[in-house]
Scaffold this motif. Structure first.
Motif, mmCIF file in Angstrom:
data_model
loop_
_atom_site.group_PDB
_atom_site.id
_atom_site.type_symbol
_atom_site.label_atom_id
_atom_site.label_comp_id
_atom_site.label_asym_id
_atom_site.label_seq_id
_atom_site.Cartn_x
_atom_site.Cartn_y
_atom_site.Cartn_z
ATOM 1 N N ILE A 39 0.784 -1.146 0.064
ATOM 2 C CA ILE A 39 -0.119 -0.086 0.107
ATOM 3 C C ILE A 39 0.874 1.140 -0.064
ATOM 4 N N PHE A 40 2.029 1.255 0.842
ATOM 5 C CA PHE A 40 2.748 2.247 0.802
ATOM 6 C C PHE A 40 3.541 2.821 -0.498
ATOM 7 N N ASP A 41 3.900 1.621 -1.263
ATOM 8 C CA ASP A 41 4.452 1.739 -2.777
ATOM 9 C C ASP A 41 3.376 2.637 -3.402
ATOM 10 N N PHE A 42 2.239 1.923 -3.461
ATOM 11 C CA PHE A 42 1.052 2.400 -4.139
ATOM 12 C C PHE A 42 0.745 3.923 -3.949
ATOM 13 N N LEU A 43 0.667 4.179 -2.834
ATOM 14 C CA LEU A 43 0.276 5.589 -2.358
ATOM 15 C C LEU A 43 1.502 6.603 -2.655
ATOM 16 N N ASN A 44 2.623 6.308 -2.842
ATOM 17 C CA ASN A 44 3.913 6.967 -2.971
ATOM 18 C C ASN A 44 3.937 7.210 -4.594
ATOM 19 N N LYS A 45 3.517 6.243 -5.455
ATOM 20 C CA LYS A 45 3.414 6.451 -6.729
ATOM 21 C C LYS A 45 2.348 7.282 -7.128
ATOM 22 N N LYS A 46 1.182 7.395 -6.383
ATOM 23 C CA LYS A 46 0.059 8.023 -6.735
ATOM 24 C C LYS A 46 0.004 9.474 -6.281
ATOM 25 N N TYR A 47 0.268 9.704 -4.937
ATOM 26 C CA TYR A 47 0.364 10.768 -4.279
ATOM 27 C C TYR A 47 1.761 11.533 -3.907
ATOM 28 N N GLY A 48 2.687 10.741 -4.271
ATOM 29 C CA GLY A 48 4.128 11.517 -3.629
ATOM 30 C C GLY A 48 4.365 11.080 -2.283
ATOM 31 N N THR A 49 5.323 11.470 -1.653
ATOM 32 C CA THR A 49 5.885 11.095 -0.334
ATOM 33 C C THR A 49 5.324 11.804 0.908
ATOM 34 N N ASP A 50 4.431 12.827 0.823
ATOM 35 C CA ASP A 50 4.197 13.643 2.181
ATOM 36 C C ASP A 50 3.038 12.911 2.658
ATOM 37 N N TRP A 51 2.220 12.058 2.166
ATOM 38 C CA TRP A 51 0.897 11.379 2.726
ATOM 39 C C TRP A 51 1.458 10.718 3.991
ATOM 40 N N PRO A 52 2.413 10.057 4.348
ATOM 41 C CA PRO A 52 2.739 9.389 5.700
ATOM 42 C C PRO A 52 2.408 10.258 6.951
ATOM 43 N N ASN A 53 2.906 11.605 6.362
ATOM 44 C CA ASN A 53 2.853 12.692 7.506
ATOM 45 C C ASN A 53 1.155 12.701 8.203
ATOM 46 N N GLU A 54 0.321 12.175 7.585
ATOM 47 C CA GLU A 54 -0.894 12.440 7.898
ATOM 48 C C GLU A 54 -1.142 11.236 8.961
ATOM 49 N N LEU A 55 -0.298 10.421 9.164
ATOM 50 C CA LEU A 55 -0.686 9.348 10.334
ATOM 51 C C LEU A 55 0.297 9.297 11.140
ATOM 52 N N LYS A 56 -0.103 9.542 12.465
ATOM 53 C CA LYS A 56 1.017 9.768 13.640
ATOM 54 C C LYS A 56 1.692 8.319 13.950
ATOM 55 N N ALA A 57 0.551 7.262 14.038
ATOM 56 C CA ALA A 57 0.976 5.842 14.223
ATOM 57 C C ALA A 57 1.105 5.182 12.929
ATOM 58 N N LYS A 58 2.528 4.980 12.645
ATOM 59 C CA LYS A 58 2.750 4.376 11.476
ATOM 60 C C LYS A 58 2.534 2.774 11.483
#
Length: 206
Positions: free
Chosen positions: A182-201
């Motif tokens: 899922i991480f790889d998919f989201l990176n390809k689609k939205y870039g690398t900033d989206w993980p900042n929206e999740l405090k607990a990874k």
């Protein structure tokens, strides 16, 4: 004679069609003190919906063995649906786990194949998102879903499943591979900033 042959052929075809059907059992695990009074079970691939009024086991008939997706929703519970990746005569139990709702708005569908496929194509991932059946996996001592994950599902269509806090190596590996996909998919689609929206990874994501 032709009429007899036709009748026998039709009977044989009908019996073969019924022979390919698979009967699966839906069971409930109610981990709350509340009684289930209403809910809806869906066989997503067949667009078949079944109204449920009590947490009692029931059977469903599928046209053949294979891959199916199921979901269960109720206004009174957070429901997790667990099922085999492929339904057949030996693996044919679907489990609906009912949990207390969190204080946050929770409209997600938590549908979870027990044998995860972690090599999905982007198209298959998009389909899972559309069906509401793609989830990160975390382990914890309770079933509460953090607020940021509720908001994340509303924004990206990807939810969170929390499993038992006792982690065995296979479960850890499965969760990590799922989350990394899922991480790889989201990176390809939205870039690398989206993980900042999740405090607990989730596992496998830094």
């Amino acid at each position: 004679m032709r009429k007899i042959i036709f009748t026998l052929t039709l009977a044989l075809f009908t019996s073969m069609a019924f022979a390919t059907e698979i009967v699966a059992t839906v069971v409930f695990e109610n981990l709350t003190d509340k009684e289930l009074k209403s809910g809806e079970f869906t066989i997503i691939d067949l667009n078949e919906k079944i109204e449920i009024s009590k947490a009692e086991s029931f059977k469903i008939t599928l046209p053949e063995k294979g891959k199916y997706q199921f979901s269960f929703v109720s206004d009174d519970f957070t429901a997790y649906t667990f099922y085999p990746t492929r339904i057949n005569k030996r693996k044919n139990t679907i489990t609906v786990r009912l949990m207390e709702k969190t204080e946050f708005k929770n409209t997600g569908i938590y549908s979870f194949p027990m044998n995860l496929e972690t090599d999905l194509t982007d198209e298959q991932i998009e389909q899972r998102i559309e069906n509401g059946t793609l989830n990160f996996i975390m382990h914890g001592i309770d079933s509460s879903i953090p607020k940021e994950y509720v908001e994340f599902k509303e924004k990206y269509g990807i939810g969170l499943i929390k499993e038992n806090c006792v982690i065995d190596p296979l479960s850890f590996k499965r969760a990590t591979e799922n989350n990394q996909m899922i991480f790889d998919f989201l990176n390809k689609k939205y870039g690398t900033d989206w993980p900042n929206e999740l405090k607990a990874k989730p596992f496998g994501i830094k």
